[in-house]
Each structure stands twice: as C-alpha cells, then as structure tokens.
Design an enzyme around this catalytic site. Structure first.
Site, PDB file in Angstrom:
ATOM      1  N   SER A   1     -14.566   5.979 -17.746  1.00  0.00           N
ATOM      2  CA  SER A   1     -14.018   5.170 -16.656  1.00  0.00           C
ATOM      3  C   SER A   1     -14.838   5.268 -15.374  1.00  0.00           C
ATOM      4  CB  SER A   1     -12.570   5.624 -16.418  1.00  0.00           C
ATOM      5  OG  SER A   1     -12.154   5.322 -15.125  1.00  0.00           O
TER       6      SER A   1
ATOM      7  N   HIS B   1      -4.474  11.288 -18.670  1.00  0.00           N
ATOM      8  CA  HIS B   1      -3.458  11.739 -17.712  1.00  0.00           C
ATOM      9  C   HIS B   1      -3.634  13.203 -17.323  1.00  0.00           C
ATOM     10  CE1 HIS B   1      -1.796   7.904 -18.063  1.00  0.00           C
ATOM     11  NE2 HIS B   1      -0.809   8.116 -18.911  1.00  0.00           N
TER      12      HIS B   1
ATOM     13  N   ASP C   1      -4.045   3.601 -16.752  1.00  0.00           N
ATOM     14  CA  ASP C   1      -3.308   4.162 -17.894  1.00  0.00           C
ATOM     15  C   ASP C   1      -4.295   4.878 -18.818  1.00  0.00           C
ATOM     16  OD1 ASP C   1      -1.052   4.670 -19.453  1.00  0.00           O
ATOM     17  OD2 ASP C   1      -1.192   2.769 -20.544  1.00  0.00           O
TER      18      ASP C   1
ATOM     19  N   SER D   1      -1.163  -2.764 -24.215  1.00  0.00           N
ATOM     20  CA  SER D   1      -0.984  -3.254 -22.836  1.00  0.00           C
ATOM     21  C   SER D   1      -1.960  -4.385 -22.535  1.00  0.00           C
ATOM     22  CB  SER D   1      -1.177  -2.112 -21.833  1.00  0.00           C
ATOM     23  OG  SER D   1      -2.330  -1.355 -22.144  1.00  0.00           O
TER      24      SER D   1
ATOM     25  N   HIS E   1       0.786   3.643 -14.719  1.00  0.00           N
ATOM     26  CA  HIS E   1       1.738   3.917 -15.803  1.00  0.00           C
ATOM     27  C   HIS E   1       2.043   5.411 -15.915  1.00  0.00           C
ATOM     28  CE1 HIS E   1       3.261   3.278 -20.109  1.00  0.00           C
ATOM     29  NE2 HIS E   1       4.104   2.702 -19.271  1.00  0.00           N
ATOM     30  N   ASP E   2       3.189   5.705 -16.506  1.00  0.00           N
ATOM     31  CA  ASP E   2       3.626   7.079 -16.790  1.00  0.00           C
ATOM     32  C   ASP E   2       3.875   7.888 -15.515  1.00  0.00           C
ATOM     33  OD1 ASP E   2       3.439   6.775 -19.701  1.00  0.00           O
ATOM     34  OD2 ASP E   2       1.298   6.598 -19.319  1.00  0.00           O
TER      35      ASP E   2
ATOM     36  N   GLY F   1     -10.046   8.897 -27.300  1.00  0.00           N
ATOM     37  CA  GLY F   1      -8.724   9.502 -27.134  1.00  0.00           C
ATOM     38  C   GLY F   1      -8.691  10.440 -25.946  1.00  0.00           C
TER      39      GLY F   1
ATOM     40  N   ASP G   1     -12.402   1.907 -21.865  1.00  0.00           N
ATOM     41  CA  ASP G   1     -11.971   3.085 -22.646  1.00  0.00           C
ATOM     42  C   ASP G   1     -13.195   3.638 -23.364  1.00  0.00           C
ATOM     43  OD1 ASP G   1     -10.600   4.839 -24.587  1.00  0.00           O
ATOM     44  OD2 ASP G   1      -8.813   3.681 -24.117  1.00  0.00           O
TER      45      ASP G   1
ATOM     46  N   GLY H   1      -7.863   2.437 -19.872  1.00  0.00           N
ATOM     47  CA  GLY H   1      -7.076   2.939 -21.008  1.00  0.00           C
ATOM     48  C   GLY H   1      -6.633   1.814 -21.918  1.00  0.00           C
TER      49      GLY H   1
HETATM   50  N1  SAH Z   1      -2.723   1.343 -22.362  1.00  0.00           N
HETATM   51  C1  SAH Z   1      -2.591   1.853 -23.713  1.00  0.00           C
HETATM   52  C2  SAH Z   1      -2.535   3.362 -23.795  1.00  0.00           C
HETATM   53  C3  SAH Z   1      -3.740   4.063 -23.255  1.00  0.00           C
HETATM   54  S1  SAH Z   1      -3.839   5.718 -23.826  1.00  0.00           S
HETATM   55  C4  SAH Z   1      -1.352   1.231 -24.399  1.00  0.00           C
HETATM   56  O1  SAH Z   1      -0.686   0.370 -23.827  1.00  0.00           O
HETATM   57  O2  SAH Z   1      -1.043   1.595 -25.512  1.00  0.00           O
HETATM   58  C5  SAH Z   1      -5.081   6.387 -22.815  1.00  0.00           C
HETATM   59  C6  SAH Z   1      -6.499   5.969 -23.196  1.00  0.00           C
HETATM   60  O3  SAH Z   1      -7.355   6.431 -22.155  1.00  0.00           O
HETATM   61  C7  SAH Z   1      -7.043   6.550 -24.496  1.00  0.00           C
HETATM   62  O4  SAH Z   1      -7.362   5.527 -25.399  1.00  0.00           O
HETATM   63  C8  SAH Z   1      -8.287   7.345 -24.076  1.00  0.00           C
HETATM   64  O5  SAH Z   1      -9.396   7.219 -24.961  1.00  0.00           O
HETATM   65  C9  SAH Z   1      -8.612   6.730 -22.739  1.00  0.00           C
HETATM   66  N2  SAH Z   1      -9.349   7.628 -21.837  1.00  0.00           N
HETATM   67  C10 SAH Z   1      -9.047   8.906 -21.509  1.00  0.00           C
HETATM   68  N3  SAH Z   1      -9.952   9.415 -20.657  1.00  0.00           N
HETATM   69  C11 SAH Z   1     -10.862   8.421 -20.436  1.00  0.00           C
HETATM   70  C12 SAH Z   1     -12.058   8.329 -19.650  1.00  0.00           C
HETATM   71  N4  SAH Z   1     -12.490   9.362 -18.917  1.00  0.00           N
HETATM   72  N5  SAH Z   1     -12.759   7.181 -19.666  1.00  0.00           N
HETATM   73  C13 SAH Z   1     -12.345   6.132 -20.429  1.00  0.00           C
HETATM   74  N6  SAH Z   1     -11.209   6.152 -21.175  1.00  0.00           N
HETATM   75  C14 SAH Z   1     -10.491   7.290 -21.193  1.00  0.00           C
HETATM   76 MG    MG Z   2       0.753   4.993 -20.520  1.00  0.00          MG
END
Ligand code: SAH
Ligand code: MG
Length: 212
Positions: A124, A144, A141, A52, A169-170, A75, A71, A46
C-alpha cells in the site's frame, strides 16, 4: 438514490471476504453520492477477493468514475494459521503462499468491472508513492496491525480532495469487539479537523468527509 443491481448482490453473496451486506451497500451509497464536480478515483486499500470492490466499483461505474484497488495479495498478519480468518483455499498449491489475486480477477470479470477497476498489486505505501493526483474517495480496509493501519492513513489520507470521502472499516469503539488500530486512525482523522463525520455509523464502517 442509486440502485445496486440484483445480479451483483447475488455475486457478492458468493464472494469470499469480510464485508457484511449492509456495510457493503452503505459503501455503494456513499460512493455513489460523491458529487460529480469532484474529480479523481475511488481508492480501496485491501482488495482481498473483491467483495468490497464490487460495491465501490459499481458506484464508480454508475457515476463515471475510475477506481484503483490495492493489495499485495499475500494476506494480512491476521489471515495466516492458526487465525480463524485463515482460509486454506487461498493458498497457491505450488508456492504454498496466500494468493488472492486469482479470486479478485474472477470477481472483477463476473461483475463486469474490469474496465472500471484497475488492480494494483503491491504494498500500500509503495503504491501510494506512485499516485500523485488527488483522489475522491479512500476506503481503508488493509492490514489492521498497529503499524500498517497508520501507514495506510499517513500515506493516503492527504491525497483526498476537499469534499471527498475517507471510509474506514472495522472501527470498534469497544476493544472487546475488535482490534484498536482502525479506531485509532478514525479518532486521529476527526482530531485533525481535516475530516468530519456527516452520516450515521453503519456497523463497523465509518464515513468522514474531508473539510479542510
Ligand atoms: N476489503 C476486503 C477485505 C480486505 S482484507 C473485503 O471486503 O473482503 C485485508 C487485505 O489487506 C488482505 O487481502 C491483505 O493482503 C491486504 N494487505 C495487508 N497489508 C497490506 C499492505 N501492506 N499492502 C497491501 N495490501 C495489504
Ligand atoms: Mg474489513
């Protein structure tokens, strides 16, 4: 104690994302304290726009470690309209889809972390299949949603070397404060006895050490 540079603190303040400063600094402190005897990269699931990533990447730089940030840049479910987490400025004007990759690249360039942080653009679980070697630290992260959070945990947590860190996280104990999946994988990690808590909680960030 490692010191997080002021120029990066300022960059972080101007970077889009979902990482409160206190929790970001906790990420930096935790990752900086990984013993140098543990080999392997720091892996972040993420990246979004790299907020982060600044904290973890700087810890990697200072300790001579490498980092991988993963990532698909499209989104998460919760980042599309009408969600309050939707941000029109991350929409590609031609394709009309979410594309946070240009923002991440800018953040890595401005933080001078391009030579430390490798960017993996993809799902991922697919990227996990390409990473065979043990890792020193995993920060979860990403998406979710009920399924994705478990997929991230199942595809990556076993790669953490004994002594290494699992950061999530979260994590909200009370469902009034946020979604369940991060709390569920945190609970599962503790119940597995493979991971143990070792430090105080920092907001919604939970830190576990791999113990077996
Ligand atoms: N760590 C970041 C926030 C991450 S938001 C910060 O500090 O601001 C969550 C991210 O996970 C998003 O950008 C989204 O594109 C990514 N994401 C969601 N599902 C995913 C997947 N299956 N594989 C890769 N990335 C994914
Ligand atoms: Mg988070």
């Amino acid at each position: 104690m490692a010191i997080f540079p002021e120029n990066l603190a300022e960059l972080a303040r101007g970077t889009k994302g979902f990482m409160p400063t206190k929790e970001g600094l906790a990420l930096f402190d935790l990752a900086s304290a990984i013993p140098s005897t543990l080999s392997g990269p720091i892996v972040e699931i993420g990246s979004y726009c790299g907020l982060s990533t600044i904290y973890l990447g700087e810890a990697a730089r200072q300790t001579g470690r490498s980092m991988l940030t993963v990532d698909h840049h499209r989104g998460s479910e919760e980042m599309h309209p009408p969600s309050p987490y939707f941000d029109q400025s991350v929409i590609d004007p031609v394709t009309k889809r979410v594309d946070t990759l240009p923002f991440l690249r800018r953040t890595l360039e401005l933080s001078e972390l391009e030579s430390v942080v490798t960017v993996a653009i993809g799902d991922s679980a697919v990227v996990a299949g390409l990473v065979a070697d043990p890792i020193a630290c995993l920060f979860i992260d990403g998406g979710h949603g009920a399924l994705q959070e478990w997929v991230d945990y199942a595809s990556w947590a076993d790669k953490i070397t004994v002594g290494g860190l699992l950061l999530i996280h979260d994590v909200f104990e009370d469902e009034k404060d946020g979604g369940r999946p991060p709390f569920e994988i945190y609970t599962a990690a503790v119940a597995s006895k493979q991971f143990a808590t070792f430090t105080k909680d920092m907001g919604s960030l939970r830190a576990l050490r791999r113990v077996s």
